[in-house]
Write a protein that holds these residues in place. Sequence first.
Motif, PDB file in Angstrom:
ATOM      1  N   TYR A 193       1.335  12.671 -16.568  1.00 18.47           N
ATOM      2  CA  TYR A 193       0.347  12.649 -17.646  1.00 18.47           C
ATOM      3  C   TYR A 193      -0.413  13.961 -17.715  1.00 18.47           C
ATOM      4  O   TYR A 193      -0.713  14.472 -18.811  1.00 18.47           O
ATOM      5  CB  TYR A 193      -0.629  11.490 -17.482  1.00 18.47           C
ATOM      6  N   GLU A 194      -0.745  14.516 -16.577  1.00 19.05           N
ATOM      7  CA  GLU A 194      -1.450  15.795 -16.561  1.00 19.05           C
ATOM      8  C   GLU A 194      -0.624  16.869 -17.251  1.00 19.05           C
ATOM      9  O   GLU A 194      -1.141  17.650 -18.056  1.00 19.05           O
ATOM     10  CB  GLU A 194      -1.762  16.206 -15.125  1.00 19.05           C
ATOM     11  N   ALA A 195       0.674  16.915 -16.938  1.00 19.74           N
ATOM     12  CA  ALA A 195       1.547  17.912 -17.563  1.00 19.74           C
ATOM     13  C   ALA A 195       1.662  17.690 -19.067  1.00 19.74           C
ATOM     14  O   ALA A 195       1.675  18.644 -19.854  1.00 19.74           O
ATOM     15  CB  ALA A 195       2.929  17.866 -16.918  1.00 19.74           C
ATOM     16  N   LEU A 196       1.728  16.418 -19.485  1.00 19.45           N
ATOM     17  CA  LEU A 196       1.792  16.111 -20.914  1.00 19.45           C
ATOM     18  C   LEU A 196       0.498  16.511 -21.617  1.00 19.45           C
ATOM     19  O   LEU A 196       0.521  17.153 -22.682  1.00 19.45           O
ATOM     20  CB  LEU A 196       2.038  14.620 -21.117  1.00 19.45           C
ATOM     21  N   SER A 197      -0.642  16.146 -21.053  1.00 13.80           N
ATOM     22  CA  SER A 197      -1.926  16.408 -21.687  1.00 13.80           C
ATOM     23  C   SER A 197      -2.232  17.900 -21.767  1.00 13.80           C
ATOM     24  O   SER A 197      -2.955  18.341 -22.670  1.00 13.80           O
ATOM     25  CB  SER A 197      -3.049  15.676 -20.951  1.00 13.80           C
ATOM     26  N   GLN A 198      -1.688  18.671 -20.840  1.00 13.44           N
ATOM     27  CA  GLN A 198      -1.877  20.118 -20.854  1.00 13.44           C
ATOM     28  C   GLN A 198      -0.825  20.823 -21.716  1.00 13.44           C
ATOM     29  O   GLN A 198      -0.823  22.034 -21.817  1.00 13.44           O
ATOM     30  CB  GLN A 198      -1.813  20.664 -19.424  1.00 13.44           C
ATOM     31  N   HIS A 199       0.054  20.029 -22.337  1.00 10.17           N
ATOM     32  CA  HIS A 199       1.125  20.536 -23.208  1.00 10.17           C
ATOM     33  C   HIS A 199       2.070  21.496 -22.483  1.00 10.17           C
ATOM     34  O   HIS A 199       2.675  22.360 -23.098  1.00 10.17           O
ATOM     35  CB  HIS A 199       0.534  21.213 -24.448  1.00 10.17           C
ATOM     36  N   ARG A 200       2.184  21.285 -21.158  1.00  8.62           N
ATOM     37  CA  ARG A 200       3.182  22.032 -20.400  1.00  8.62           C
ATOM     38  C   ARG A 200       4.563  21.461 -20.650  1.00  8.62           C
ATOM     39  O   ARG A 200       5.566  22.143 -20.491  1.00  8.62           O
ATOM     40  CB  ARG A 200       2.853  21.976 -18.905  1.00  8.62           C
ATOM     41  N   ILE A 201       4.604  20.176 -20.992  1.00  6.98           N
ATOM     42  CA  ILE A 201       5.851  19.514 -21.350  1.00  6.98           C
ATOM     43  C   ILE A 201       5.592  18.659 -22.588  1.00  6.98           C
ATOM     44  O   ILE A 201       4.436  18.366 -22.927  1.00  6.98           O
ATOM     45  CB  ILE A 201       6.384  18.617 -20.212  1.00  6.98           C
ATOM     46  N   ASP A 202       6.670  18.255 -23.254  1.00 11.20           N
ATOM     47  CA  ASP A 202       6.545  17.392 -24.431  1.00 11.20           C
ATOM     48  C   ASP A 202       6.881  15.945 -24.129  1.00 11.20           C
ATOM     49  O   ASP A 202       6.363  15.032 -24.788  1.00 11.20           O
ATOM     50  CB  ASP A 202       7.469  17.899 -25.541  1.00 11.20           C
ATOM     51  N   PHE A 203       7.759  15.729 -23.161  1.00  6.34           N
ATOM     52  CA  PHE A 203       8.155  14.358 -22.840  1.00  6.34           C
ATOM     53  C   PHE A 203       8.633  14.269 -21.411  1.00  6.34           C
ATOM     54  O   PHE A 203       8.960  15.272 -20.772  1.00  6.34           O
ATOM     55  CB  PHE A 203       9.233  13.845 -23.809  1.00  6.34           C
ATOM     56  N   THR A 204       8.649  13.034 -20.885  1.00  7.35           N
ATOM     57  CA  THR A 204       9.079  12.797 -19.513  1.00  7.35           C
ATOM     58  C   THR A 204       9.536  11.342 -19.402  1.00  7.35           C
ATOM     59  O   THR A 204       9.723  10.667 -20.405  1.00  7.35           O
ATOM     60  CB  THR A 204       7.944  13.117 -18.514  1.00  7.35           C
ATOM     61  N   LEU A 205       9.711  10.871 -18.181  1.00 10.64           N
ATOM     62  CA  LEU A 205      10.065   9.475 -17.921  1.00 10.64           C
ATOM     63  C   LEU A 205       8.900   8.782 -17.226  1.00 10.64           C
ATOM     64  O   LEU A 205       8.140   9.408 -16.486  1.00 10.64           O
ATOM     65  CB  LEU A 205      11.309   9.385 -17.030  1.00 10.64           C
ATOM     66  N   SER A 206       8.766   7.503 -17.462  1.00 11.80           N
ATOM     67  CA  SER A 206       7.691   6.753 -16.819  1.00 11.80           C
ATOM     68  C   SER A 206       8.174   5.346 -16.484  1.00 11.80           C
ATOM     69  O   SER A 206       9.309   4.976 -16.783  1.00 11.80           O
ATOM     70  CB  SER A 206       6.459   6.680 -17.718  1.00 11.80           C
ATOM     71  N   VAL A 207       7.282   4.564 -15.894  1.00  7.63           N
ATOM     72  CA  VAL A 207       7.589   3.189 -15.499  1.00  7.63           C
ATOM     73  C   VAL A 207       6.739   2.245 -16.345  1.00  7.63           C
ATOM     74  O   VAL A 207       5.509   2.281 -16.285  1.00  7.63           O
ATOM     75  CB  VAL A 207       7.304   2.973 -14.001  1.00  7.63           C
ATOM     76  N   ALA A 208       7.388   1.412 -17.134  1.00  7.63           N
ATOM     77  CA  ALA A 208       6.679   0.556 -18.085  1.00  7.63           C
ATOM     78  C   ALA A 208       5.726  -0.418 -17.407  1.00  7.63           C
ATOM     79  O   ALA A 208       4.697  -0.785 -17.972  1.00  7.63           O
ATOM     80  CB  ALA A 208       7.686  -0.215 -18.934  1.00  7.63           C
ATOM     81  N   THR A 209       6.066  -0.839 -16.193  1.00  5.38           N
ATOM     82  CA  THR A 209       5.268  -1.858 -15.515  1.00  5.38           C
ATOM     83  C   THR A 209       4.135  -1.280 -14.673  1.00  5.38           C
ATOM     84  O   THR A 209       3.421  -2.031 -13.987  1.00  5.38           O
ATOM     85  CB  THR A 209       6.173  -2.708 -14.612  1.00  5.38           C
ATOM     86  N   TRP A 210       3.948   0.046 -14.725  1.00  6.27           N
ATOM     87  CA  TRP A 210       2.897   0.653 -13.898  1.00  6.27           C
ATOM     88  C   TRP A 210       2.230   1.812 -14.605  1.00  6.27           C
ATOM     89  O   TRP A 210       1.096   1.734 -15.067  1.00  6.27           O
ATOM     90  CB  TRP A 210       3.479   1.080 -12.551  1.00  6.27           C
ATOM     91  N   GLU A 211       2.934   2.927 -14.738  1.00  4.02           N
ATOM     92  CA  GLU A 211       2.327   4.128 -15.315  1.00  4.02           C
ATOM     93  C   GLU A 211       1.903   3.930 -16.765  1.00  4.02           C
ATOM     94  O   GLU A 211       0.831   4.394 -17.184  1.00  4.02           O
ATOM     95  CB  GLU A 211       3.302   5.309 -15.204  1.00  4.02           C
TER      96      GLU A 211
END
Length: 359
Positions: A193-211
């Motif tokens: 999330y930090e990388a996304l919010s800082q616009h260092r990346i545009d997308f990634t993978l996450s875990v629906a049941t936690w993150e």
Amino acid sequence: MRHHISVHTPPRTARILATAAALAAGALALAGCSAPGVAGSGSGSTTEPVREPITFALDWAPNTNHIGLYVAEAEGYFADAGLDVEILPYGSTPASQLVSAGEADFGIGGQSGVQMARTAGLDVVSVYRITQTDTGRLVVLGDRDDLTRPKDLDGRTFGGFGAPLFGALASSTIQGDGGTGDFEEVVLDTGAYEALSQHRIDFTLSVATWENLQMEIDGHPYRAWRYQDFGVPEQQSTGIISSDAYLAEHPEEAAAFVRAVARGYAFAVEHPDTAADVLIAANPDTLGTAENLVRRSAKLMAEEGYLASAEREIGAVDPEAWDAFGAFLFAGGFLTDAEGKPVEEEPDWSEYYVDDLRK
């Protein structure tokens, strides 16, 4: 149950697919055998059951993937089965390696992780399936109006975790939406999330049941896409593994453990709030300030078919999913043998799991 608490709680996504190791948390249990014995002797001595020791390797800090394991202890299912279960402290060595080396009797290991690890020569075999469907998601920040569907990610920057399978899941999802699946990939050295919010990346993978739930709680929800909605095969992404060696040497203990674990997960399905209380109470240092997250996650997993499917008994294998995702791994070149060479023939996936210990 003896367990060690870790206060280190880095982002979970890296472990989900890497093994996909998934070797993944918790355990479900059904009923146990007892192995009584006598401790002490002489007048006034007390008779106590002698419990068989079991060691269990987590794949990450305690979380709701592991909820059935802690319930099985708290509700006495392990004791009923004559078992003394020790949760090993989470470390840098994957659970699959610990199990294969005989340093743990059981551990967390997801489907794709087992398929890759066993093909590569590790002595691991799936004995229980915790999540019946894939919990992984392709995600962007919820306020990115320019990224409304997977094909919008062509040419963007993907935050990966160092394993080729991550990028393949992202690329396949994008292609399934009509995109080319071409993007720049960087390996994350911080939270997603930090990388996304800082616009260092545009997308990634996450875990629906936690993150994903954590971001909703924090007021920063993801826009998420399920891989399987865009053609990626289904997989039972989190499970419990053992080794052929352990199962051969300790068949009764193995069956007793799996039945007890299945019983614990079944309890979590029926009583998610109580199970959440148990998990938090057992891990106050890591989860004591995350009550809302744990409760929401436990409820989601219980009610949305993650822990139990209407199509099969709890913890049972889905052979079609193993065949389909195994074919995906084989076609993508992700399977190597013990010497690190690509395998030339797709394995018989029925040899990668056992499904009779729950009964």
